[in-house]
Scaffold this motif. Structure first.
Motif, short mmCIF file in Angstrom:
data_model
loop_
_atom_site.label_atom_id
_atom_site.label_comp_id
_atom_site.label_asym_id
_atom_site.label_seq_id
_atom_site.Cartn_x
_atom_site.Cartn_y
_atom_site.Cartn_z
N HIS A 99 9.27 0.49 4.31
CA HIS A 99 9.03 -0.49 3.25
C HIS A 99 10.35 -0.96 2.65
O HIS A 99 10.60 -2.15 2.51
CB HIS A 99 8.13 0.11 2.16
CG HIS A 99 8.05 -0.72 0.92
ND1 HIS A 99 8.79 -0.42 -0.20
CD2 HIS A 99 7.35 -1.84 0.64
CE1 HIS A 99 8.54 -1.32 -1.13
NE2 HIS A 99 7.66 -2.19 -0.66
N GLU B 248 3.10 0.51 9.54
CA GLU B 248 3.10 1.83 8.91
C GLU B 248 2.07 1.88 7.76
O GLU B 248 1.40 2.89 7.56
CB GLU B 248 4.49 2.14 8.36
CG GLU B 248 4.54 3.45 7.57
CD GLU B 248 5.88 3.65 6.89
OE1 GLU B 248 6.56 4.62 7.25
OE2 GLU B 248 6.24 2.84 6.01
N ALA B 249 1.95 0.79 7.00
CA ALA B 249 1.05 0.74 5.86
C ALA B 249 -0.38 0.40 6.25
O ALA B 249 -1.23 0.25 5.38
CB ALA B 249 1.58 -0.28 4.84
N ARG C 230 0.81 -1.22 0.00
CA ARG C 230 0.00 0.00 0.00
C ARG C 230 0.84 1.27 0.00
O ARG C 230 0.46 2.26 -0.61
CB ARG C 230 -0.93 0.01 1.22
CG ARG C 230 -2.02 -1.01 1.13
CD ARG C 230 -2.94 -0.90 2.30
NE ARG C 230 -3.96 -1.95 2.24
CZ ARG C 230 -4.78 -2.22 3.22
NH1 ARG C 230 -4.72 -1.54 4.35
NH2 ARG C 230 -5.66 -3.17 3.09
N SER C 231 1.91 1.31 0.73
CA SER C 231 2.73 2.53 0.80
C SER C 231 4.16 2.21 0.36
O SER C 231 5.11 2.37 1.12
CB SER C 231 2.70 3.13 2.20
OG SER C 231 3.21 2.21 3.14
N SER D 251 8.37 3.79 0.99
CA SER D 251 8.66 4.49 2.23
C SER D 251 9.94 3.91 2.81
O SER D 251 10.35 2.79 2.46
CB SER D 251 7.50 4.32 3.23
OG SER D 251 7.53 3.03 3.81
#
Length: 81
Positions: free
Chosen positions: A45, A75-76, A38-39, A42
Motif C-alpha cells: 500500500h 494484496e487488499a 482496505r489494508s 501495508s
C-alpha cells in the motif's frame, strides 16, 4: 502536478456494496489509497501510494505507478481480475 494517466484502467472493488470502479490515473489511485483502502499501511500500500505520487510529480512513468497500484490492490483483495 500531472494527472499521470495509466495506459489502461485498473478495475477495483470499492465501497460496502462492492461497486466496481475503473481507475484511469494516478490521481484517482492516490484518492482511493488515502481515503478508502482496505489494508492501509501495508508495505505494498505504501509503495503504491509513493509511486502514484511520484508519477503525479513526473518522477516516474504512470505505468510504473500503475503496476505498484495493481500489486497493492491484489494484496487488499480489491483488484477485479
Amino acid at each position: 502536478m500531472y494527472v499521470a494517466w495509466f495506459s489502461r484502467p485498473v478495475p477495483v472493488v470499492t465501497g460496502i456494496s462492492g461497486e466496481i470502479t475503473n481507475l484511469s490515473n494516478a490521481n484517482q489511485a492516490v484518492d482511493l489509497l488515502t481515503k478508502h483502502w482496505r489494508s492501509a499501511r501495508s508495505p505494498k500500500h505504501l509503495a503504491a501510494l509513493q509511486a502514484c505520487r511520484q508519477a503525479m510529480n513526473g518522477g516516474i512513468s504512470a505505468d510504473v505507478a500503475r503496476d505498484a497500484f495493481v500489486h497493492a490492490a491484489r494484496e487488499a483483495h480489491m483488484l477485479v481480475e
